[in-house]
Scaffold this motif. Sequence first.
Motif, mmCIF file in Angstrom:
data_model
loop_
_atom_site.group_PDB
_atom_site.id
_atom_site.type_symbol
_atom_site.label_atom_id
_atom_site.label_comp_id
_atom_site.label_asym_id
_atom_site.label_seq_id
_atom_site.Cartn_x
_atom_site.Cartn_y
_atom_site.Cartn_z
ATOM 1 N N GLU A 98 50.693 39.858 41.869
ATOM 2 C CA GLU A 98 50.342 39.571 43.261
ATOM 3 C C GLU A 98 49.791 40.811 43.949
ATOM 4 O O GLU A 98 48.852 40.729 44.743
ATOM 5 C CB GLU A 98 51.561 39.044 44.017
ATOM 6 N N ARG A 99 50.364 41.972 43.662
ATOM 7 C CA ARG A 99 49.867 43.212 44.266
ATOM 8 C C ARG A 99 48.468 43.538 43.765
ATOM 9 O O ARG A 99 47.714 44.263 44.430
ATOM 10 C CB ARG A 99 50.831 44.360 43.974
ATOM 11 N N ALA A 100 48.106 43.014 42.597
ATOM 12 C CA ALA A 100 46.749 43.202 42.076
ATOM 13 C C ALA A 100 45.767 42.194 42.672
ATOM 14 O O ALA A 100 44.580 42.224 42.345
ATOM 15 C CB ALA A 100 46.757 43.086 40.556
ATOM 16 N N GLU A 148 43.329 46.018 33.198
ATOM 17 C CA GLU A 148 42.120 45.226 33.027
ATOM 18 C C GLU A 148 41.000 46.173 32.607
ATOM 19 O O GLU A 148 40.994 47.346 33.003
ATOM 20 C CB GLU A 148 41.775 44.559 34.369
ATOM 21 N N ARG A 149 40.096 45.686 31.778
ATOM 22 C CA ARG A 149 38.934 46.517 31.476
ATOM 23 C C ARG A 149 38.224 46.869 32.779
ATOM 24 O O ARG A 149 38.113 46.028 33.686
ATOM 25 C CB ARG A 149 37.988 45.772 30.530
ATOM 26 N N LEU A 150 37.786 48.115 32.896
ATOM 27 C CA LEU A 150 37.204 48.586 34.154
ATOM 28 C C LEU A 150 36.028 47.716 34.582
ATOM 29 O O LEU A 150 35.891 47.376 35.770
ATOM 30 C CB LEU A 150 36.762 50.051 34.014
ATOM 31 N N SER A 151 35.197 47.322 33.639
ATOM 32 C CA SER A 151 34.043 46.483 33.980
ATOM 33 C C SER A 151 34.499 45.133 34.525
ATOM 34 O O SER A 151 33.914 44.591 35.470
ATOM 35 C CB SER A 151 33.157 46.282 32.749
ATOM 36 N N ASP A 152 35.585 44.575 33.952
ATOM 37 C CA ASP A 152 36.101 43.295 34.440
ATOM 38 C C ASP A 152 36.714 43.446 35.823
ATOM 39 O O ASP A 152 36.577 42.565 36.677
ATOM 40 C CB ASP A 152 37.158 42.745 33.471
ATOM 41 N N ALA A 153 37.430 44.550 36.042
ATOM 42 C CA ALA A 153 38.048 44.771 37.350
ATOM 43 C C ALA A 153 36.986 44.830 38.439
ATOM 44 O O ALA A 153 37.157 44.257 39.528
ATOM 45 C CB ALA A 153 38.858 46.057 37.327
ATOM 46 N N ARG A 154 35.880 45.492 38.144
ATOM 47 C CA ARG A 154 34.800 45.562 39.140
ATOM 48 C C ARG A 154 34.186 44.191 39.363
ATOM 49 O O ARG A 154 33.914 43.797 40.502
ATOM 50 C CB ARG A 154 33.738 46.555 38.658
ATOM 51 N N ARG A 155 33.972 43.456 38.279
ATOM 52 C CA ARG A 155 33.366 42.141 38.416
ATOM 53 C C ARG A 155 34.279 41.188 39.190
ATOM 54 O O ARG A 155 33.809 40.373 39.982
ATOM 55 C CB ARG A 155 33.060 41.547 37.042
ATOM 56 N N ASN A 156 35.567 41.311 38.960
ATOM 57 C CA ASN A 156 36.518 40.409 39.602
ATOM 58 C C ASN A 156 36.920 40.850 41.003
ATOM 59 O O ASN A 156 37.699 40.163 41.669
ATOM 60 C CB ASN A 156 37.773 40.275 38.733
ATOM 61 N N GLY A 157 36.400 41.993 41.436
ATOM 62 C CA GLY A 157 36.706 42.448 42.784
ATOM 63 C C GLY A 157 38.109 42.979 42.965
ATOM 64 O O GLY A 157 38.633 43.002 44.079
ATOM 65 N N HIS A 158 38.755 43.415 41.872
ATOM 66 C CA HIS A 158 40.116 43.950 41.972
ATOM 67 C C HIS A 158 40.091 45.434 42.310
ATOM 68 O O HIS A 158 39.274 46.186 41.777
ATOM 69 C CB HIS A 158 40.865 43.735 40.656
ATOM 70 N N ARG A 159 40.972 45.836 43.167
ATOM 71 C CA ARG A 159 41.056 47.241 43.554
ATOM 72 C C ARG A 159 41.584 48.063 42.386
ATOM 73 O O ARG A 159 42.629 47.752 41.811
ATOM 74 C CB ARG A 159 41.983 47.398 44.765
ATOM 75 N N VAL A 160 40.871 49.104 42.019
ATOM 76 C CA VAL A 160 41.268 49.967 40.910
ATOM 77 C C VAL A 160 42.130 51.097 41.464
ATOM 78 O O VAL A 160 41.688 51.878 42.308
ATOM 79 C CB VAL A 160 40.041 50.528 40.170
ATOM 80 N N LEU A 161 43.376 51.176 40.991
ATOM 81 C CA LEU A 161 44.291 52.219 41.454
ATOM 82 C C LEU A 161 44.066 53.519 40.698
ATOM 83 O O LEU A 161 44.184 54.611 41.269
ATOM 84 C CB LEU A 161 45.740 51.767 41.264
ATOM 85 N N ALA A 162 43.773 53.424 39.425
ATOM 86 C CA ALA A 162 43.490 54.573 38.569
ATOM 87 C C ALA A 162 42.910 54.050 37.273
ATOM 88 O O ALA A 162 42.931 52.841 37.010
ATOM 89 C CB ALA A 162 44.748 55.398 38.309
ATOM 90 N N VAL A 163 42.403 54.968 36.456
ATOM 91 C CA VAL A 163 41.791 54.599 35.180
ATOM 92 C C VAL A 163 42.550 55.275 34.046
ATOM 93 O O VAL A 163 42.912 56.453 34.135
ATOM 94 C CB VAL A 163 40.308 55.016 35.147
ATOM 95 N N ILE A 180 43.903 50.390 35.956
ATOM 96 C CA ILE A 180 45.207 49.946 36.471
ATOM 97 C C ILE A 180 44.941 49.313 37.824
ATOM 98 O O ILE A 180 44.481 49.974 38.749
ATOM 99 C CB ILE A 180 46.186 51.121 36.603
ATOM 100 N N VAL A 181 45.236 48.014 37.942
ATOM 101 C CA VAL A 181 44.893 47.294 39.172
ATOM 102 C C VAL A 181 46.123 46.789 39.930
ATOM 103 O O VAL A 181 45.994 46.211 41.012
ATOM 104 C CB VAL A 181 43.944 46.111 38.872
ATOM 105 N N GLY A 182 47.312 47.001 39.375
ATOM 106 C CA GLY A 182 48.518 46.560 40.067
ATOM 107 C C GLY A 182 49.738 47.270 39.515
ATOM 108 O O GLY A 182 49.763 47.669 38.349
ATOM 109 N N MET A 183 50.765 47.450 40.354
ATOM 110 C CA MET A 183 52.002 48.105 39.927
ATOM 111 C C MET A 183 53.186 47.476 40.654
ATOM 112 O O MET A 183 53.053 47.009 41.791
ATOM 113 C CB MET A 183 51.979 49.613 40.255
ATOM 114 N N SER A 184 54.340 47.499 39.995
ATOM 115 C CA SER A 184 55.575 47.062 40.634
ATOM 116 C C SER A 184 56.729 47.744 39.919
ATOM 117 O O SER A 184 56.597 48.145 38.758
ATOM 118 C CB SER A 184 55.725 45.544 40.549
#
Length: 798
Positions: free
Chosen positions: A130-132, A270-285, A38-42
């Motif tokens: 945007e928050r993601a 987002e898939r966790l591996s993609d979130a890490r590759r894309n530099g997105h902050r992971v809020l939870a899994v 989970i990389v973004g919430m609203s």
Amino acid sequence: MVENEKLLAYLKRVSAELYDTRERLRKFEMGEVEPVAIVGMSCRLPGGADSPETLWELLATGTDAISGLPSGRGWETEIEIDSDSTMCRGGFVHNAAEFDPGFFGISPREALAMDPQQRLMLEISWEALERAGIDPKSLRGSPTGVFAGGTYSGYPASAAAGSGIYQLTGTAPSVISGRVSYALGLEGPAVTVDTACSSSLVALHLAAHALRSQECSLALAGGVTVMAVAAAFSEISRQEGLAEDGRCKAFSADADGTGWAEGAGVLVLERLSDARRNGHRVLAVLRGSAVNQDGASNGLTAPNGPSQQRVIRAALASARLSAADVDAVEAHGTGTVLGDPIEAQALLATYGQDRPEDQPLWLGSVKSNIGHTQAAAGVAGVMKMVLALQNGLLPPTLHADEPSPHIDWSAGRIRLLNEAVPWPAADRPRRAGVSSFGISGTNAHVILEEAPAAEPETPDQEHPDTTPPVLTEAPAWLVSGRSREALRAQAARLAAHLDAASDADPLDVSWSLATTRSTFEHRAVVLGAGREGLAALAAGESSAGVVSGVAGAVSPVVFVFPGQGSQWVGMGRELAESSPVFAARLAECERALAPYVDWSLGDVLAGREGAPSFDRVDVVQPALWAIMVSLAAVWQAAGVNPGAVAGHSQGEIAAAVVAGILSLEDAAKVVALRSRALTALSGRGGMLSIAEPADAVQARAASWHGRVSVAAINGPEATVVSGDVAALEEMAAGCERDGVRARLLPVDYASHGPQVEALREEILAALDGISPQNGSVPLVSALTGEVLAGADAGPEYW
């Protein structure tokens, strides 16, 4: 050599992506579940919780968000219970009707036809992205999926402006997800799920599966409920299932029924591996999830304990976890005497067994704060637990001081969260379960896990082009909006955020604004991280530390506002009835004029008995000004924005409003007091329109030795003069002898001529205090033919 290095880097990147794809396929074939991040919430939830931050403040402070019925929906007469009953309460999104259609390129007519659920999903989907740290505009054409829980809201088709396709798509539940995909240009799956109260959690489950099976690369998942009609209250009150005070007292001895609520929430997945590759902050899994059905149980709508146990065990198996690996459960917890004991028994039989004595399962329900948000209930619970993981605190469940005596709490190690409990980091990841059980019989359970520790940052040798640029010690903050008002609002929100986060690094703020926010046409750059500059921008004031303007090509459209003569009785009446935009802006103009006039704008425009007529200059000019300003608002709401504006007489005052040079209040003051001053000239002069070029008319006027002068040049062969009535009549006769068309205008004063100089001091005094500012749209001056600077539009100009 450089080209070879770029090619090598490209081949390495492609090779890594192929390896990841192969690994995903292998895991899928082996039955292994890839974590989803989970990389973004609203959200839009009761109690004014319109962001994750305000939601957490509501939860952490134990706020009760239950309120009286929302206004403007006509529910007082619709609900078939005593209007004085305490059951006329619930959790509401009181501003659910507010929507900016122009932001999404939607016409006002179509927006009126749209179910408010579609509008909310559009807004929070954009915000969540945007928050993601994802620019929503960058996703156009991407395989991004939209999975939304929702159902028919009762929004009446008759509310639609027009008919046909707008009515069909405006209220269809399927369009809740389709609208988001269409507006953002997303080409992944778009699915609206209706399993009643479990809808948003089922949507989350489906979104995770779609990501793992590579049906989409990114997914929006959530749910929305807006009650356009009050049928839910009437129906459940007749079945005695509604709490007396509208509150959900989950697992409490005081439980007496559910409390209806509305709301919306969206998660970016987002898939966790993609979130890490894309530099997105992971809020939870999202570690695991499961969905099942009660089947042929003891009733279609009755909860079924064995089915709830099965869905929990299936979710644990999906996550490869045991029940003891989970610390807390955000329960469905509706506060009903029937449902809560059944749910508690299922939790005791699953999570409550084989746990250390000092590690009970903590149990709570967000419904105790905000009510039962129906299709959005599951996503509200997920957001609560994500925020609890981030803040290291399990917030209290309200109205549960005494646990329900209908539950055998000794049957397992479960504790009710009737007060806040710290949730510190441990030697293993912290985890929480979230449940949703639909009245349809469809059950869902998901398991969340705290975000993994961030990997140490290392220079990216393979992708040098992705290395962030070096920022200076005096960063620039980029703020933008779709309109001038939106730009100012964004500046105000940024200022408020920085006040709350006083330790924010100016460099980080600059980087985030420049790389993770969408950039719109109206832009400003606040130099040197100056909070004073932000305050000035928010107030619409000029500042040495702020550079602003409108980006992109200049619009080929020019708005030209005429002077007196275009009035007629009844003008604007039908448009005010059919256009909410026109009616609202006209009402704003009437309020702005009210301090300076003793008549009603509505009465004057309608020609009602007792209202002053258009024969008075101090009536016709303000009325025309109001009509022109309101017409401009209609065009702008339809997406027609001017590249420049111009106007004559009071039309130039309207142009100044649209240009952003004068506020509505200042412009009303100018048009009302200036026209009032003109009444002193009544009977002393007149005006004559001549179909000749200005130089020819100037030659004619010269023989009258100052008694007549050129007042306005309306075209290559259209000139207006003003002056003494006798001189004008003789001049008109001369034109007739020469075969030149001339017409005396129906006014009894010599406007735009030397006679007006007698009013100079009076007008300057009357207009003292107006505050012109630099506009966002060029205003071409009718006096000079040049673009008018805001500073030059003071009392002297008018």
